[in-house]
Design an enzyme around this catalytic site. Structure first.
Site, PDB file in Angstrom:
ATOM      1  CG  HIS A  83      49.080  16.833  93.379  1.00  0.00           C
ATOM      2  ND1 HIS A  83      49.152  15.587  93.776  1.00  0.00           N
ATOM      3  CD2 HIS A  83      49.095  16.806  92.034  1.00  0.00           C
ATOM      4  CE1 HIS A  83      48.977  14.883  92.857  1.00  0.00           C
ATOM      5  NE2 HIS A  83      49.146  15.417  91.532  1.00  0.00           N
ATOM      6  N   GLY A  84      50.575  20.230  96.522  1.00  0.00           N
ATOM      7  CA  GLY A  84      50.629  21.482  96.968  1.00  0.00           C
ATOM      8  C   GLY A  84      50.227  21.690  98.647  1.00  0.00           C
TER       9      GLY A  84
END
Lengths: 513, 377
Positions: free
Chosen positions: A366-367
């Site tokens: 997701h990051g």
């Protein structure tokens, strides 16, 4: 918020993003200016053209494919034509890898050393590109901070890399394609045109669902009958998605989530608690809303996508939750990460390790931020704990009424998921703990707390308990309405959604992953 | 061949009655692609007509003239036939603001009664505020657009820590003075902010205002054109007038927007700053604060990383090159507190910035704001 207006829309879009972005690379997607969001007039016009031409060309397989490919490029290029090169690169590179892997297999489709190496190179190349766009700045800034903390001053330039929209999704699809061929599961590589259509098909391009070639490619060969398009289901999905995104998600974000997460110190425990629950609903409404629209649009074109959400907040265990939340990512992680790591094979300790690792990596997908690692760790840790407890208590009955046990299980799982969302949403680990700390602090404002807010949260959770047959019946029923009545209902629905929503459309949360 | 069996010379005939008859699809839940096209097309057109006013409101804010032309034509037609009643009824029911014009005159009338002759005599003086103490802290309000979110959060945290302020944060994302139909700041200030009697207001607009506006005659003004600048100046001056206290005991620190970095598409902050500054010159109750030097190099050009008083270079902007980072928010907060200290005695509080948070002493506001900054985004 004006929709897509030059200049302002950039600010507007980034307003939405910056609340979590701060110094992280995860929110660097510049969405605001020209991205073609589903609930906009631009997309409506685009889709009308695509729908009409697509059905006219459907009998002509090659022409239809070229048209869909061109339409998908226009859709992607609407955001930034420059990044089309990246999409071209991904298509060309992965088509070549797929072909090379296939050539390296034995005539019986057995793996060889050469095929394994090509698969490894393909995975490294794909993850390398993904890593460059997604993690380089985070890596550089972390190194700089660490060096400074030990007294060494370095001037590492931040590259300010823009994260191309949808890169995580089409990269995962490409990896699954190459690996499936390498495993001999997909016996014939797609031709270049088919692969281009598969990877870039606009309905799933920017935020999934993550469709496998084995699900998509056979549908390219079929010729759906234009007399029997599943309109009831498609219209319902599109409208449900738009309502969830434009009305519910936007309301919760502006009413309580954004203000409280931006300044938790200013709010009291009730506002913070409701903000946490509201964020759980907001992210579900946002992401599943997008997926609903994507599935509905594809359905109108005669393409069936896999389901991506199945009422995740009714889950009675976290394992059950992951069978219902972002289902196409869950099975991707299972098939291409968990099983290659060893899966359930080997000792229990190894299985628990694999489970935990997969969730950590799922978080990092997701990051690049420690908050996502924390989110993955909570899920991973709880999944492991759940299995240990289940194994230990197998055959033991508590003697409590089953309904009470189920209620307690639901309550626990829902709150663990919400707790993990706090880390997912917070700007930093400290920020997450600050917010959680406010749950037990006295004083603070209750601004934003209202009966309507509580009703929206409760109704959103309750709606997930509605059996699937109810909307299914409604879909079938709607399709029997006279077309004039359908027209009136759809028009009124559109106006109502526009009236209830904000002035502009905020980008979908999952565009940034 | 009988007359009925002859093919029509006008091609295949459309059976319109089918549109009004319930469907009995051979496969459950399906419809033909042709009928779907009709349904979608007509539904979108109908929705477009019903929603024409709202679409026009959004379109007016855009720079694309052909879109705006279509929206105005459609809105004009629907207005003639009153087709927009449905959407307007919904807006009325949910209390959505449909106004596209600030009713400044009305708001000013509300204040007029409170303005006494004595206040008029005081009008040319900078308001004198009572020095805050921990026992009697000063109410301070900070608000504005999305840039105020990070800045305001820092401001709230830091001013609270001084022990002499009671801060209130009130940011509204995507707002400004250009789109009162989206959020009417003058009205909000008069109705919701001023009644709480803050002694100081810290306000920042601009980042969302670089868009077309409607003038009083509903004419679209192209952004940053001369008429646009004149209308924007009128709104700024009217808003500033609204902030004047009848008893001359309130100061508004009007912060100009910081410069925007490359790639943001948010232009003209220098021109807006010039308007704010010039309008503030004639209003002692408005103190213009020049944020520009605190986020630029010595040539007043945008810089994302800057040293604070401790000499350590840190990122003062978010990656979007629009918003401030927390470091930037802290930096601006201490600069504003310093400015407040020049207007009122705040020595009773902890108002010395940690070197890692405040700007270097060499960074100061400009004495004069130019109409345009060369190289500014």
């Amino acid at each position: 918020m004006p929709e897509n207006s030059k200049g302002t829309a950039v600010v507007s879009a980034l307003v939405f993003l910056d609340e979590r972005g701060r110094s992280s690379v995860r929110f660097s997607v510049q969405l605001g200016n020209f991205s073609m969001l589903f609930p906009t007039i631009d997309f409506a016009v685009f889709f009308l053209v695509v729908f009409t031409v697509s059905w006219l060309l459907r009998p002509h397989k090659i022409a239809w494919r070229w048209f869909i490919l061109a339409a998908s490029f226009v859709f992607y290029g609407w955001w930034d034509w420059n990044y089309l090169m990246l999409l071209f690169l991904s298509i060309g590179m992965n088509w070549f890898f797929g072909w090379a892997v296939f050539r390296a297999l034995t005539p019986e489709g057995e793996r060889t050393n050469a095929s394994r190496w090509v698969v490894r190179i393909a995975v490294i190349a794909n993850l390398g590109i993904l890593g460059y766009f997604k993690y380089v700045d985070f890596f550089l800034s972390t190194i700089t901070e660490r060096m400074r903390s030990i007294g060494i001053s370095v001037d590492t330039p931040l590259l300010n890399i823009i994260l191309p929209i949808g890169i995580s999704f089409f990269t995962f699809q490409a990896i699954s394609y190459v690996i499936d061929i390498g495993r001999g599961e997909w016996r014939k590589p797609l031709n270049f045109l088919d692969f281009g259509v598969y990877l870039s098909f606009f309905a799933h391009l920017v935020a999934g669902p993550i469709v496998r070639a084995s699900e998509f490619a056979p549908q390219l060969e079929e010729q759906p009958d234009p007399r029997y398009v599943r309109s009831g289901e498609a219209f319902m999905l599109i409208f449900r998605g738009m309502f969830k995104k434009v009305v519910v998600s936007s309301f919760l974000a502006t009413q309580i989530v954004d203000p409280v997460f931006a300044n938790p110190d200013g709010y009291g425990s009730l506002a913070v608690l409701l903000a946490i629950y509201a964020y759980a609903i907001q992210i579900y409404s946002d992401f599943s809303g997008y997926t609903d629209i994507a599935i509905g649009i594809a359905l109108l074109l005669g393409i069936r996508f896999p389901q991506n959400f199945d009422s995740p907040y009714i889950a009675l265990s976290l394992q059950d939750f992951w069978n219902r939340w972002h289902m196409t990512l869950s099975r991707w992680l299972r098939d291409y990460l968990y099983i290659p790591l060893g899966g359930n094979r080997g000792s229990k300790a190894m299985m628990y390790r694999n489970l935990f690792l997969v969730m950590i990596i799922g978080g990092l997908w997701h990051g690049a931020n420690w908050t996502f690692v924390a989110w993955g760790a909570i899920h991973g840790g709880y999944l492991v704990a759940e299995r240990i407890v289940r194994a230990k208590w197998k055959g033991h009955e508590l003697g409590l009424p089953p309904l009470l046990v189920k209620s307690m299980q639901w309550f626990l799982v829902f709150n663990v998921v919400c707790l993990a969302w706090v880390f997912f949403r917070a700007q930093s680990i400290d920020g997450a703990f600050t917010l959680l700390g406010r749950l037990f602090a006295s004083g603070g404002s209750s601004a934003g707390v209202s009966l309507l807010l509580v009703v929206v949260i409760v109704a959103s959770v309750a709606s997930q308990f509605v059996p699937p047959r109810v909307p299914q019946k409604a879909e079938v029923w709607f399709a029997t309405w006279a077309p004039a009545l359908q027209i009136a209902a759809l028009a009124a629905g559109l106006v109502l959604i526009d009236a209830l929503g904000p002035e502009g459309i905020a980008p979908f949360i999952y565009f940034q992953f | 061949m009988s007359q009925q069996q002859k093919p029509s010379s006008r091609g295949p005939r459309v059976n319109w009655r089918k549109l009004f008859e319930p469907l009995r699809p051979r496969k459950e839940g399906t419809m033909s692609a042709g009928m779907i096209l009709v349904v979608i097309l007509v539904a979108l057109c109908l929705a477009g007509l019903l929603n024409a006013d709202a679409t026009l409101r959004k379109s007016n804010a855009k720079g694309d003239s052909w879109r705006n032309g279509i929206a105005r034509t459609v809105a004009s037609v629907t207005d003639t036939f009153q087709i927009n009643f449905f959407r307007n009824a919904i807006d009325d029911a949910i209390g959505k603001n449909q106004s596209s014009e600030i009713d400044v005159e009305e708001l000013l009338r509300q204040q007029a009664e409170a303005e006494s002759a004595a206040a008029a005599a005081e009008a040319n003086k900078v308001p004198e505020l009572v020095a805050p103490t921990p026992a009697e802290p000063m109410k301070i309000w900070v608000g504005g657009d999305s840039i105020t979110q990070t800045f305001g959060t820092s401001f709230q945290r830091i001013t609270q820590s001084t022990g002499i302020f009671t801060p209130t944060l009130d940011f509204r994302v995507s707002t400004g003075l250009a789109r009162p139909d989206y959020f009417n700041w003058p009205e909000h200030l008069v109705k919701n902010v001023l009644p709480a009697n803050p002694a100081i207001l810290v306000i920042m607009f601009g980042a969302n205002d670089g868009q077309n506006m409607l003038d009083a005659n509903n004419k679209v003004l192209e952004r940053f054109s001369e008429p646009w600048l004149a209308e924007y100046r009128r709104r700024v001056s009217a808003t500033m007038d609204l902030l004047k206290s009848p008893t001359n005991d309130r100061i508004t620190i009007w912060c100009g927007p910081p410069p925007m970095g490359p790639g943001t598409k948010t232009k003209g902050m220098d021109e807006l700053s010039y308007i704010y500054w010039t309008e503030a010159q004639s209003r002692p109750w408005i103190q213009y604060f020049d944020t520009w030097p605190f986020f630029t190099d010595s040539d007043f050009q945008f810089v994302a990383n800057l040293p604070n008083a401790d000499g350590v270079v840190r990122g003062v902007r978010q990656r979007d090159n629009v918003h401030l980072s927390t470091v930037g928010g802290d930096r601006l907060t201490w600069a504003v507190i310093d400015r407040i200290g020049k207007l009122v005695d705040i020595s009773a509080g902890k108002v010395t910035p940690p070197p890692g948070q405040g700007p270097p002493a060499s960074v100061v506001e400009r004495t004069e704001i130019p109409p345009e900054m060369p190289g500014a985004e």
